[in-house]
Design an enzyme around this catalytic site. Sequence first.
Site, PDB file in Angstrom:
ATOM      1  N   LYS A   1     -41.012 -23.431  16.066  1.00 38.96           N
ATOM      2  CA  LYS A   1     -39.657 -23.875  16.363  1.00 38.96           C
ATOM      3  C   LYS A   1     -39.710 -25.296  16.927  1.00 38.96           C
ATOM      4  O   LYS A   1     -40.639 -25.672  17.633  1.00 38.96           O
ATOM      5  CB  LYS A   1     -38.998 -22.936  17.386  1.00 38.96           C
ATOM      6  CG  LYS A   1     -38.906 -21.477  16.940  1.00 38.96           C
ATOM      7  CD  LYS A   1     -37.968 -21.299  15.773  1.00 38.96           C
ATOM      8  CE  LYS A   1     -37.732 -19.840  15.434  1.00 38.96           C
ATOM      9  NZ  LYS A   1     -38.914 -19.153  14.891  1.00 38.96           N
ATOM     10  N   ASP A   2     -38.680 -26.069  16.623  1.00 41.81           N
ATOM     11  CA  ASP A   2     -38.622 -27.476  16.987  1.00 41.81           C
ATOM     12  C   ASP A   2     -38.597 -27.660  18.502  1.00 41.81           C
ATOM     13  O   ASP A   2     -37.993 -26.874  19.230  1.00 41.81           O
ATOM     14  CB  ASP A   2     -37.376 -28.100  16.358  1.00 41.81           C
ATOM     15  CG  ASP A   2     -37.462 -29.607  16.250  1.00 41.81           C
ATOM     16  OD1 ASP A   2     -38.019 -30.240  17.155  1.00 41.81           O
ATOM     17  OD2 ASP A   2     -36.974 -30.150  15.249  1.00 41.81           O
ATOM     18  N   ARG A   3     -39.228 -28.746  18.941  1.00 43.54           N
ATOM     19  CA  ARG A   3     -39.143 -29.094  20.355  1.00 43.54           C
ATOM     20  C   ARG A   3     -37.739 -29.578  20.717  1.00 43.54           C
ATOM     21  O   ARG A   3     -37.221 -29.270  21.795  1.00 43.54           O
ATOM     22  CB  ARG A   3     -40.149 -30.200  20.683  1.00 43.54           C
ATOM     23  CG  ARG A   3     -40.025 -30.718  22.112  1.00 43.54           C
ATOM     24  CD  ARG A   3     -40.873 -31.941  22.368  1.00 43.54           C
ATOM     25  NE  ARG A   3     -40.655 -32.421  23.724  1.00 43.54           N
ATOM     26  CZ  ARG A   3     -41.155 -33.546  24.200  1.00 43.54           C
ATOM     27  NH1 ARG A   3     -41.889 -34.319  23.440  1.00 43.54           N
ATOM     28  NH2 ARG A   3     -40.914 -33.906  25.448  1.00 43.54           N
TER      29      ARG A   3
END
Length: 351
Positions: A95-97
């Site tokens: 998952k994206d930061r």
Amino acid sequence: MTEDSRWRLDWPVSGGVRVARAQLKTSPADFRVTEVLWPSRELPPATDEHISVAGEGEHLCLRLEKTGDNTEYVARELSSLAECRSFDIGFCGLKDRHAVTIQWFSLYRPGREYEDEALMAEVCARWPVLAAVRYSRKLRRGDHQSNRFDIVLRNVDGQRGSVNAALERLALQGAPNYFGPQRFGFNGSNLDRAARLDPSRMNRKRGRAGRSASKNVLYFSAARSWLFNQVLARRVAEGSWTTGLPGEPVESGNVPSGPLWGDGGTLATGDQEVLERSVVESCPELAKLFSATRMKPERRMLVASPKALSWQWLDETTLRLQFELSPGQYATTVLGDLFELEDMSLGRDNK
């Protein structure tokens, strides 16, 4: 051909042109992702006073909310807090930061149930814990049911009527299920490295060559994904990406699919095999990688289908969208079929 234009990194969109420009990820709160692991399982919620652990098993699964941290960083930190090997931490997907994300992590802690509450107190000091459950096995990539997205696009520049019509079309037919350009590296650098790999050494299992080959998995995957995108681009250009062609593999369930290239090339036959091989043969420097590997050919759906898609205009230039996607389908790819997206998170530091 210059290095910058060597690899195609933008593919045809389903409507011929994108209908508007918009800014994505202006802040983490504008891109919210919720991982759905057990949609029908009732879990006791976490509270500020107490975290109840449901179930039993050797793995402690924690549902965390994180902002500003990517998945692999959180996994490393959990490994340190739990005093276990990094391999003992499992998760379903990256998952994206630059987002607010809710996802599950599993920690291998057999016989240490009595330490769960103390550990969770330490974790809570770093990230909110929304639920906890003991489970019989490690979480692995793709174990989740889906991802739910709540996304705000800002400074939308386009006709509202055209945007609404495009979203209605998206709800009905979906979007081309491309792999995103980030997989290919800056200006296709991962593909450059893939093209330089020696296929005669790809299948060695021992010694230095085998270790080197394991380091090239990223580049090998990039090549496979790019070839898939090229086939899908042909299907989009020809208007056949939402319907199966003669020769669709039976295991695909008659769902339109494209090749994840492997030893022997493709599982397709007939017209579909001819199309896929003609596309791949146009890039022999990547196709050669698969001539010396035992990786089995696989299939990937051509259509990314957002479920329960809804949208709301918050003001004249701000659009909120909510939808759900299956594992392996990407929100930025789906939205990129309609919008020329400016990712405002690019350039921010990564952990």
